[in-house]
Design an enzyme around this catalytic site. Sequence first.
Site, PDB file in Angstrom:
ATOM      1  CE1 TYR A   1      -4.289   0.881  -0.208  1.00  0.00           C
ATOM      2  CE2 TYR A   1      -4.422  -1.296   0.794  1.00  0.00           C
ATOM      3  CZ  TYR A   1      -5.011  -0.256   0.103  1.00  0.00           C
ATOM      4  OH  TYR A   1      -6.311  -0.358  -0.282  1.00  0.00           O
TER       5      TYR A   1
ATOM      6  CD  GLU B   1      -4.815   5.167   0.785  1.00  0.00           C
ATOM      7  OE1 GLU B   1      -5.908   4.703   0.449  1.00  0.00           O
ATOM      8  OE2 GLU B   1      -4.573   5.585   1.933  1.00  0.00           O
TER       9      GLU B   1
ATOM     10  CG  ASP C   1      -8.569   8.906 -24.468  1.00  0.00           C
ATOM     11  OD1 ASP C   1      -7.572   8.155 -24.436  1.00  0.00           O
ATOM     12  OD2 ASP C   1      -9.703   8.550 -24.080  1.00  0.00           O
TER      13      ASP C   1
ATOM     14  CB  THR D   1      -5.137   2.359 -22.127  1.00  0.00           C
ATOM     15  OG1 THR D   1      -4.920   2.310 -23.541  1.00  0.00           O
ATOM     16  CG2 THR D   1      -6.583   2.735 -21.867  1.00  0.00           C
TER      17      THR D   1
ATOM     18  CE  LYS E   1      -7.789   0.431 -25.035  1.00  0.00           C
ATOM     19  NZ  LYS E   1      -8.814   1.492 -25.148  1.00  0.00           N
TER      20      LYS E   1
ATOM     21  NE  ARG F   1      -7.464  -4.658 -19.252  1.00  0.00           N
ATOM     22  CZ  ARG F   1      -7.647  -5.092 -20.491  1.00  0.00           C
ATOM     23  NH1 ARG F   1      -6.992  -6.136 -20.937  1.00  0.00           N
ATOM     24  NH2 ARG F   1      -8.484  -4.467 -21.284  1.00  0.00           N
TER      25      ARG F   1
HETATM   26  C1  LIG Z   1      -9.803   1.912 -24.366  1.00  0.00           C
HETATM   27  C2  LIG Z   1     -10.059   3.356 -24.247  1.00  0.00           C
HETATM   28  C3  LIG Z   1     -10.278   3.969 -23.000  1.00  0.00           C
HETATM   29  C4  LIG Z   1     -10.546   3.231 -21.713  1.00  0.00           C
HETATM   30  O1  LIG Z   1      -9.687   2.324 -21.293  1.00  0.00           O
HETATM   31  P1  LIG Z   1     -10.065   1.218 -20.208  1.00  0.00           P
HETATM   32  O2  LIG Z   1      -8.707   0.774 -19.833  1.00  0.00           O
HETATM   33  O3  LIG Z   1     -10.884   0.197 -20.897  1.00  0.00           O
HETATM   34  O4  LIG Z   1     -10.764   1.878 -19.101  1.00  0.00           O
HETATM   35  C5  LIG Z   1     -10.396   5.345 -22.963  1.00  0.00           C
HETATM   36  N1  LIG Z   1     -10.325   6.068 -24.079  1.00  0.00           N
HETATM   37  C6  LIG Z   1     -10.156   5.520 -25.284  1.00  0.00           C
HETATM   38  C7  LIG Z   1     -10.085   6.400 -26.490  1.00  0.00           C
HETATM   39  C8  LIG Z   1     -10.030   4.139 -25.415  1.00  0.00           C
HETATM   40  O5  LIG Z   1      -9.904   3.599 -26.620  1.00  0.00           O
END
Ligand SMILES: *Cc1c(COP(=O)(O)O)cnc(C)c1O
Length: 464
Positions: free
Chosen positions: A73, A75, A228, A254, A257, A263
């Site tokens: 932990y 925080e 994003d 993220t 991907k 993750r």
């Molecule tokens: C996949 C994605 C997210 C969210 O990601 P999670 O890890 O599934 O919460 C946010 N924004 C975009 C553009 C995404 O493609």
Amino acid sequence: MVLMGFVDTVDLFIFNIFLSSIYIGTWLPVFQVFSIIKKEKHRQTYGLELIASENFASRAVLEALGSCMNNKYSEGYPGQRYYGGTEHVDELERLCQQRALEAFGLNSEKWGVNVQPYSGSPANFAVYTAVVEPHGRIMGLDLPDGGHLTHGFMTEKKKISATSMFFESMPYKVNPETGYIDYDRLQENAKLFHPKLIIAGTSCYSRNIDYTRMKQIANENGAYLLADMAHISGLIAAGVVPSPFEHCDIVSTTTHKTLRGCRAGLIFYRKGVRSIDSKGKETMYNLESLINQAVFPGLQGGPHNHAIAGVAVALKQAMTPEFKAYQKQVLANCKALSNALIDHGYKIVTGGSDNHLILLDLRTKGTDGGRAEKIWRLVQLLVTRTLAQVYKSALRPSGLRFGSPALTSRGLVEEDFKKVAEFIHKGKLICANLSQKFQEQVAGIRAEVEAFAGQFPMPGLPEL
Ligand SMILES: *Cc1c(COP(=O)(O)O)cnc(C)c1O
Ligand SMILES: *[C@@H]1O[C@H](CO)[C@@H](O)[C@H](O)[C@H]1NC(C)=O
């Protein structure tokens, strides 16, 4: 070896069972989770993974993720924790921050990064919490047009995403004729809506975003621009698609991907001077404290230190020449798939792709995306039906998304993607012409797909 971990946790049970029974059936429940993981490993190895948001993380990333960092932990932030024993966690989090800035070519005087978000969705919610007051206004690409749920998604009937419940959302759209983002309309609507934040980012869009134009629209309205880059962060780190950093105030992503980590989520924020007015008066950014406070204690508790360890490993990998070569191959493979499908007579939205994914328009092929996706699933070809089908989009009622990152991680090249296109087409043919031989046809293609997929190596832990 790998089994050891599982045996470790259940050895008392095994001992008891051993004493009380030699009936083999009694043993099976002990290995329930192990056997489920084995089945999943098999599925991943013998299927063709075309889901654009997925990838196969390396063994090093998974080992860091499975490490003792899980147990701690911490925080707070490095140097200011609410727990003792955090000296190594502090070192890890600082290293992860440093690598994140380096991987995207950022100067630590102009940019900072928060590496604690649990994933992409909480990262976005934290950004809105930080810079948009409750019921303040945001504009993101509508979900049926290729945006993400967390960009303020709602329907006529219902606010679906919490980002549309706690913030006021007005989406922008793609042009239904061309499939490209309609920046003119965004500009017009932004002037009427006066958003506090505009989001440049997509989950289901095969073209580069015009960040210069987006920044201009944000500036006209005194809005922040958030990129994003969840889907394309690996491509950006490798420099094979345009980077948003030059034009944006905040960048979220993220890490699992195209970036190929575990993750998690990251939020990059600008530091220093935000603007200079006509009298030469400087306004400074104050994003660092707003964003850090929004993540913790605003929305989250203890950081997932094992995930931060996995991300730090992935970020180091993302700075290697091999990673750059991988991302170039992701683009080349996506083009090869796109061209092969066009040769088979398919229609691709916008006619092609600048990135790792394509959108197939099945309207001209006499079937809907839902049915095709089900048949492909039966033959172990994994694709994504766009949510456009659930939330009725005029543009893409039959949209299907195909991505190249995961299979490229297994070593497939352009020629292999032509073969993948053939499997897609074969599946589609059964779908268009359902016959009594359906079961046999599916089994036949599935066997071919499994034999083909099984030839390629699988990154990760050998057994799990
Ligand atoms: C996949 C994605 C997210 C969210 O990601 P999670 O890890 O599934 O919460 C946010 N924004 C975009 C553009 C995404 O493609
Ligand atoms: C559909 O199946 C029938 C019977 O098997 C066949 O005669 C016909 O040519 C097929 N049509 C297409 C478009 O494949």
